[in-house]
Write a protein that holds these residues in place. Structure first.
Motif, short mmCIF file in Angstrom:
data_model
loop_
_atom_site.label_atom_id
_atom_site.label_comp_id
_atom_site.label_asym_id
_atom_site.label_seq_id
_atom_site.Cartn_x
_atom_site.Cartn_y
_atom_site.Cartn_z
N LYS A 147 0.85 -1.20 0.00
CA LYS A 147 0.00 0.00 0.00
C LYS A 147 0.88 1.24 0.00
O LYS A 147 1.82 1.34 0.78
CB LYS A 147 -0.94 0.03 1.20
N ASP A 174 -3.51 4.94 -0.70
CA ASP A 174 -4.19 5.61 0.42
C ASP A 174 -3.70 7.05 0.56
O ASP A 174 -2.75 7.33 1.28
CB ASP A 174 -3.90 4.83 1.73
N GLU A 229 -8.13 3.93 -1.20
CA GLU A 229 -8.59 4.19 0.18
C GLU A 229 -8.60 5.67 0.51
O GLU A 229 -7.63 6.39 0.22
CB GLU A 229 -7.63 3.44 1.12
N ASP A 230 -9.64 6.12 1.14
CA ASP A 230 -9.74 7.49 1.66
C ASP A 230 -9.29 8.58 0.69
O ASP A 230 -8.46 9.43 1.05
CB ASP A 230 -8.96 7.60 2.99
N GLU A 271 -12.12 4.45 8.30
CA GLU A 271 -11.26 4.15 9.45
C GLU A 271 -11.27 5.23 10.53
O GLU A 271 -10.84 4.98 11.64
CB GLU A 271 -9.83 3.81 9.01
N ARG A 324 -13.40 0.44 5.94
CA ARG A 324 -12.19 0.35 6.73
C ARG A 324 -12.60 0.52 8.18
O ARG A 324 -13.57 1.23 8.49
CB ARG A 324 -11.21 1.46 6.35
MG LIG Z 1 -5.79 4.59 5.78
#
Ligand SMILES: [Mg+2]
Length: 373
Positions: free
Chosen positions: A163, A193, A219-220, A245, A266
């Motif tokens: 990642k 991310d 992600e995000d 998250e 998440r």
């Molecule tokens: Mg993250």
């Protein structure tokens, strides 16, 4: 069996190497003690909450809720998790520290249950698997060359997935993604991310590009609270968009799902309140046909708590391994590592599966707080 006390060791801040993107703050080892000598132990990432944790557990009388429903921690049966945690939540839900303190409480209670029954937590929940593939969760770096160098190192160390936390300037982020894909080839799974960095337009531009590069998840890209933006982005992209998250209230996940603002969720223990809450989120996601990819970027207790849940749910595809491997290790020698195929394996010891390195903890303890003292 009864809970008889809580003891906290506030530890000196850890010294991180140059490659750890992390603020050095004291952590705290939390011990919930029982009348049978078994202790539930976990670690709080920020000792800031340690004093508060002990104070919150001191409450002895009802407040708002009726006496029949309220249960103080001292004297409670550690197996009455839902009851203890509902009492806690009803008292403190409106305070920012509540999910973090609840997480420490919950993980100690699970640790006690596992130790009493001589079983690792994932078995106690109901095991689904014995191992899970890990991705290297890399840091942020200053140049494209550094991203490539680190990615190559991940592959050398046996990781099958990486990642990227990019610099968070969208055009440069695309360059980083292209360079890393070219360096590691098509067989390595890649995730991006950008940690909430983009505008809606930038998020779409980057998303289209990493789709072409065959990334596995995005992600995000946007703030988690930009539900409208996330929903639009999800509808425009094929790559799965993950978020959640930083949600600190389980009901926030319902909103993400019904508004179609995420393809997968998440979830982090300290933000939702521990193993029990993560299971609720993961099961909710499962029913909606979504994955719940748990965050496990942190110290060994945090990694272990997430790993137990990952092994007991069907809808999580990767363990998140902080990279460089071992940077956040402290307080135990029972650390999680990947095997030659890039998998992490189930902890074998009961409870969370970590023995405390007491020499280390005692040498790093700044102060201890306990109750009853
Ligand atoms: Mg993250």
């Amino acid at each position: 069996m009864k809970i008889v006390g809580v003891k906290v060791h506030v530890l000196m801040p850890q010294e991180f190497g140059e490659e750890a993107t992390r603020i050095n703050v004291p952590a705290a080892l939390i011990r919930i003690q029982t009348d049978e000598g078994i202790e539930g132990i976990t670690m709080l990432e920020e000792a800031l909450y340690a004093e508060e944790l002990v104070m919150k557990f001191k409450v002895l009388r009802k407040w708002l809720r009726s006496m029949e429903e309220f249960i103080p921690l001292i004297g409670a049966d550690p197996f009455d998790r839902e009851r203890i945690e509902k009492s806690f939540w009803d008292q403190y839900f409106f305070q920012r520290s509540a999910p973090t303190v609840l997480c420490a409480l919950d993980e100690c209670l699970w640790d006690i249950a596992g130790k009493v029954l001589n079983m690792p937590i994932y078995k106690l929940i109901g095991a689904y698997r014995e191992r899970i593939l890990a991705f290297a969760s890399t840091q942020s770096y200053s140049s494209v060359e550094d991203y490539v160098r680190v990615a190559e190192r991940c592959v050398e160390e046996g990781f099958k997935a990486i990642k990227i936390h990019p610099p968070r300037y969208w055009r440069r982020d695309i360059e980083v993604c292209r360079a890393v894909r070219e360096a590691v080839g098509d067989d390595i799974v890649l995730m991006l991310d950008p940690f909430h960095a983009y505008s809606r337009y930038e998020a779409l531009m980057v998303g289209r590009e990493i789709e072409k590069l065959g990334f596995y998840w995005y992600e995000d890209p946007l703030p988690t609270t930009d539900i409208e933006g996330l929903a639009k982005l999800c509808s425009k992209l094929d790559i799965q968009v993950l978020t959640g998250e930083d949600i600190r209230d389980l009901y926030g996940y319902a909103e993400l799902i019904v508004r179609r603002a995420a393809d997968s969720l998440r979830c982090v223990d300290v933000n939702v309140g521990g193993i029990t809450a993560m299971l609720k989120v993961a099961h909710l996601a499962e029913i909606f046909g979504m994955n719940c990819e748990l965050h496990s970027w942190g110290h060994p207790w945090q990694q272990a708590a997430h790993l137990h849940v990952m092994l007991a749910i069907r809808n999580c595809s990767f363990f998140e391994m902080p990279f460089p491997v071992g940077i956040f290790d402290q307080g135990t020698r029972d650390v999680i590592r990947i095997d030659g195929d890039g998998y992490v394996h189930a902890p074998r010891k009961p409870g969370l599966g970590l023995d405390v390195d007491w020499d280390y903890v005692e040498s790093r303890t700044i102060k201890t707080i306990s109750w009853p003292s």
